[in-house]
Design a protein around this motif. Structure first.
Motif, PDB file in Angstrom:
ATOM      1  N   GLU A 241       0.842  -1.191   0.000  1.00  0.00           N
ATOM      2  CA  GLU A 241       0.000   0.000   0.000  1.00  0.00           C
ATOM      3  C   GLU A 241       0.874   1.237   0.000  1.00  0.00           C
ATOM      4  O   GLU A 241       2.021   1.201   0.444  1.00  0.00           O
ATOM      5  CB  GLU A 241      -0.944  -0.009   1.198  1.00  0.00           C
ATOM      6  CG  GLU A 241      -0.256  -0.078   2.540  1.00  0.00           C
ATOM      7  CD  GLU A 241      -1.241  -0.310   3.690  1.00  0.00           C
ATOM      8  OE1 GLU A 241      -1.797  -1.426   3.773  1.00  0.00           O
ATOM      9  OE2 GLU A 241      -1.427   0.634   4.474  1.00  0.00           O
ATOM     10  N   ALA A 242       0.330   2.305  -0.564  1.00  0.00           N
ATOM     11  CA  ALA A 242       1.035   3.581  -0.578  1.00  0.00           C
ATOM     12  C   ALA A 242       0.003   4.679  -0.412  1.00  0.00           C
ATOM     13  O   ALA A 242      -1.113   4.567  -0.939  1.00  0.00           O
ATOM     14  CB  ALA A 242       1.795   3.760  -1.883  1.00  0.00           C
ATOM     15  N   GLU A 243       0.408   5.720   0.290  1.00  0.00           N
ATOM     16  CA  GLU A 243      -0.502   6.847   0.544  1.00  0.00           C
ATOM     17  C   GLU A 243      -1.057   7.378  -0.769  1.00  0.00           C
ATOM     18  O   GLU A 243      -0.300   7.706  -1.679  1.00  0.00           O
ATOM     19  CB  GLU A 243       0.291   7.994   1.185  1.00  0.00           C
ATOM     20  CG  GLU A 243       0.775   7.756   2.578  1.00  0.00           C
ATOM     21  CD  GLU A 243       1.786   8.848   2.972  1.00  0.00           C
ATOM     22  OE1 GLU A 243       2.954   8.723   2.570  1.00  0.00           O
ATOM     23  OE2 GLU A 243       1.361   9.792   3.651  1.00  0.00           O
ATOM     24  N   GLY A 244      -2.359   7.414  -0.884  1.00  0.00           N
ATOM     25  CA  GLY A 244      -2.990   7.996  -2.056  1.00  0.00           C
ATOM     26  C   GLY A 244      -3.105   7.059  -3.244  1.00  0.00           C
ATOM     27  O   GLY A 244      -3.779   7.363  -4.222  1.00  0.00           O
ATOM     28  N   LEU A 245      -2.438   5.903  -3.196  1.00  0.00           N
ATOM     29  CA  LEU A 245      -2.490   4.978  -4.342  1.00  0.00           C
ATOM     30  C   LEU A 245      -3.305   3.723  -4.036  1.00  0.00           C
ATOM     31  O   LEU A 245      -3.517   2.892  -4.910  1.00  0.00           O
ATOM     32  CB  LEU A 245      -1.072   4.567  -4.762  1.00  0.00           C
ATOM     33  CG  LEU A 245      -0.160   5.660  -5.315  1.00  0.00           C
ATOM     34  CD1 LEU A 245       1.172   5.061  -5.736  1.00  0.00           C
ATOM     35  CD2 LEU A 245      -0.815   6.372  -6.496  1.00  0.00           C
ATOM     36  N   GLY A 246      -3.711   3.573  -2.782  1.00  0.00           N
ATOM     37  CA  GLY A 246      -4.499   2.403  -2.418  1.00  0.00           C
ATOM     38  C   GLY A 246      -3.644   1.195  -2.122  1.00  0.00           C
ATOM     39  O   GLY A 246      -2.472   1.317  -1.761  1.00  0.00           O
ATOM     40  N   GLU A 247      -4.235   0.030  -2.342  1.00  0.00           N
ATOM     41  CA  GLU A 247      -3.604  -1.216  -1.920  1.00  0.00           C
ATOM     42  C   GLU A 247      -3.716  -2.253  -3.024  1.00  0.00           C
ATOM     43  O   GLU A 247      -4.622  -2.201  -3.841  1.00  0.00           O
ATOM     44  CB  GLU A 247      -4.344  -1.712  -0.680  1.00  0.00           C
ATOM     45  CG  GLU A 247      -3.602  -2.772   0.090  1.00  0.00           C
ATOM     46  CD  GLU A 247      -4.478  -3.433   1.166  1.00  0.00           C
ATOM     47  OE1 GLU A 247      -4.373  -3.014   2.321  1.00  0.00           O
ATOM     48  OE2 GLU A 247      -5.237  -4.346   0.822  1.00  0.00           O
ATOM     49  N   VAL A 248      -2.803  -3.214  -3.025  1.00  0.00           N
ATOM     50  CA  VAL A 248      -2.889  -4.318  -3.976  1.00  0.00           C
ATOM     51  C   VAL A 248      -2.428  -5.564  -3.248  1.00  0.00           C
ATOM     52  O   VAL A 248      -1.605  -5.490  -2.331  1.00  0.00           O
ATOM     53  CB  VAL A 248      -2.031  -4.040  -5.223  1.00  0.00           C
ATOM     54  CG1 VAL A 248      -0.554  -3.905  -4.894  1.00  0.00           C
ATOM     55  CG2 VAL A 248      -2.216  -5.127  -6.277  1.00  0.00           C
ATOM     56  N   MET A 249      -2.999  -6.713  -3.602  1.00  0.00           N
ATOM     57  CA  MET A 249      -2.566  -7.936  -2.914  1.00  0.00           C
ATOM     58  C   MET A 249      -2.670  -9.168  -3.796  1.00  0.00           C
ATOM     59  O   MET A 249      -3.356  -9.191  -4.811  1.00  0.00           O
ATOM     60  CB  MET A 249      -3.365  -8.120  -1.620  1.00  0.00           C
ATOM     61  CG  MET A 249      -4.813  -8.411  -1.812  1.00  0.00           C
ATOM     62  SD  MET A 249      -5.030 -10.197  -1.869  1.00  0.00           S
ATOM     63  CE  MET A 249      -6.626 -10.358  -1.131  1.00  0.00           C
ATOM     64  N   PHE A 250      -1.917 -10.211  -3.389  1.00  0.00           N
ATOM     65  CA  PHE A 250      -2.071 -11.536  -3.998  1.00  0.00           C
ATOM     66  C   PHE A 250      -1.801 -12.562  -2.910  1.00  0.00           C
ATOM     67  O   PHE A 250      -1.399 -12.222  -1.788  1.00  0.00           O
ATOM     68  CB  PHE A 250      -1.129 -11.719  -5.206  1.00  0.00           C
ATOM     69  CG  PHE A 250       0.328 -11.796  -4.863  1.00  0.00           C
ATOM     70  CD1 PHE A 250       1.093 -10.655  -4.738  1.00  0.00           C
ATOM     71  CD2 PHE A 250       0.948 -13.031  -4.660  1.00  0.00           C
ATOM     72  CE1 PHE A 250       2.443 -10.736  -4.404  1.00  0.00           C
ATOM     73  CE2 PHE A 250       2.295 -13.117  -4.343  1.00  0.00           C
ATOM     74  CZ  PHE A 250       3.038 -11.955  -4.212  1.00  0.00           C
ATOM     75  N   LYS A 251      -2.076 -13.824  -3.236  1.00  0.00           N
ATOM     76  CA  LYS A 251      -1.929 -14.884  -2.223  1.00  0.00           C
ATOM     77  C   LYS A 251      -0.994 -15.966  -2.730  1.00  0.00           C
ATOM     78  O   LYS A 251      -0.782 -16.103  -3.945  1.00  0.00           O
ATOM     79  CB  LYS A 251      -3.294 -15.495  -1.927  1.00  0.00           C
ATOM     80  CG  LYS A 251      -4.238 -14.512  -1.274  1.00  0.00           C
ATOM     81  CD  LYS A 251      -5.598 -15.131  -1.082  1.00  0.00           C
ATOM     82  CE  LYS A 251      -6.534 -14.086  -0.468  1.00  0.00           C
ATOM     83  NZ  LYS A 251      -7.884 -14.585  -0.341  1.00  0.00           N
ATOM     84  N   THR A 252      -0.464 -16.745  -1.804  1.00  0.00           N
ATOM     85  CA  THR A 252       0.436 -17.849  -2.180  1.00  0.00           C
ATOM     86  C   THR A 252      -0.109 -19.187  -1.679  1.00  0.00           C
ATOM     87  O   THR A 252      -0.779 -19.257  -0.645  1.00  0.00           O
ATOM     88  CB  THR A 252       1.837 -17.647  -1.562  1.00  0.00           C
ATOM     89  OG1 THR A 252       1.696 -17.600  -0.140  1.00  0.00           O
ATOM     90  CG2 THR A 252       2.496 -16.393  -2.050  1.00  0.00           C
ATOM     91  N   LYS A 253       0.196 -20.219  -2.428  1.00  0.00           N
ATOM     92  CA  LYS A 253      -0.133 -21.607  -2.042  1.00  0.00           C
ATOM     93  C   LYS A 253       1.100 -22.462  -2.215  1.00  0.00           C
ATOM     94  O   LYS A 253       1.900 -22.206  -3.102  1.00  0.00           O
ATOM     95  CB  LYS A 253      -1.225 -22.151  -2.948  1.00  0.00           C
ATOM     96  CG  LYS A 253      -2.614 -21.954  -2.415  1.00  0.00           C
ATOM     97  CD  LYS A 253      -3.062 -23.177  -1.613  1.00  0.00           C
ATOM     98  CE  LYS A 253      -4.435 -22.988  -0.967  1.00  0.00           C
ATOM     99  NZ  LYS A 253      -4.448 -22.220   0.255  1.00  0.00           N
TER     100      LYS A 253
END
Ligand code: OOG
Ligand code: MG
Length: 253
Positions: A241-253
């Motif tokens: 996440e970054a101020e003003g840019l929002g968030e992004v995510m992924f997951k691992t298996k």
């Protein structure tokens, strides 16, 4: 030395996710030769149907240079096959020893890229986003020389993009965080990227031009991480996440 052979060895190491010895253990190669090997190994990917979608910059911050013991700017190529969709689960068995790092991404708008300066650079950009890069050196123990890592397409293995934002959203002097299972792992300031992340884009465009690498409308550029990278483990959620840019995510298996 046979560059085609080295490119094939590196490409196979990536394709079959099997670590190899550093090239520099056996042969000394210079920077031009290293970029030449990168280019040949990328041609093998294009022949398999992968499409170039942009470039990534590396070692643009002290944090990364210190973590990896390498002290010069590098650049590599991103393909469509490397893209991880937002919230997607990736399988660590498809990689060797992957690490993740938070990044800022630029999307180019196709305007003429000649004589780009920090003042004019924003006019060439359609949008910016928070991103996570997955790097996976093809060398044993994630250890390499500058030439080794360049030949290995700068460890590029994956990237996930957050939602594209207007370029009026500032990307200068903002805090960038990498979290695993919602716990803070690394934190940095975007200005750790060459003093100003826009400088990384200026450098990327210059390098692309010098090397005859076309950057079309929609091309993606990763600015390089402002923090060290974190090893990935199975069954985790990795977010940036970054101020003003929002968030992004992924997951691992
Ligand atoms: C090389 C790639 C560096 C960055 O953001 O600095 C890089 C590596 O660390 O294996 O992507
Ligand atoms: Mg990176």
């Amino acid at each position: 030395m046979n560059y085609n052979k080295v490119a094939e060895i590196l490409d196979n190491a990536a394709y079959y996710h099997r670590a190899i010895d550093q090239i520099s253990f056996n042969k000394s190669i210079n920077l031009d030769e290293a970029y030449g090997i990168q280019s040949i190994s990328m041609s093998r990917r294009y022949l398999r149907g992968e499409k170039l979608v942009g470039l990534k910059m590396g070692f643009t911050s002290k944090a990364k240079m210190e973590q990896m013991g390498v002290h010069d700017l590098i650049w590599g190529r991103l393909t469509n096959k490397m893209e991880i969709k937002s919230s997607q689960t990736i399988y660590l068995d498809d990689f060797i020893h992957p690490r993740a790092e938070p990044e800022i991404a630029f999307k180019l708008n196709g305007n003429d890229l000649n004589s780009l300066t920090i003042e004019s650079v924003k006019e060439k950009v359609d949008s910016v986003a928070i991103a996570i890069e997955v790097i996976d050196s093809r060398y044993k123990n994630f250890k390499f020389s500058l030439e080794d890592v360049i030949a290995d397409n700068c460890s590029s293995a994956g990237f996930v993009l957050g939602e594209w934002q207007e370029t009026t959203n500032t990307i200068e002097d903002i805090v960038i965080k990498l979290k695993i299972n919602n716990e803070l792992v690394h934190e940095g300031n975007s200005n750790a990227i060459m003093g100003n992340p826009w400088e990384s884009l200026v450098a990327a465009v210059r390098l692309a031009q010098e090397n005859g690498q076309q950057l079309n409308k929609g091309s993606i550029i990763l600015a390089g991480a402002a923090t060290p990278a974190a090893y990935l483990k199975k069954d985790c959620t990795i977010s940036a996440e970054a101020e003003g840019l929002g968030e992004v995510m992924f997951k691992t298996k």
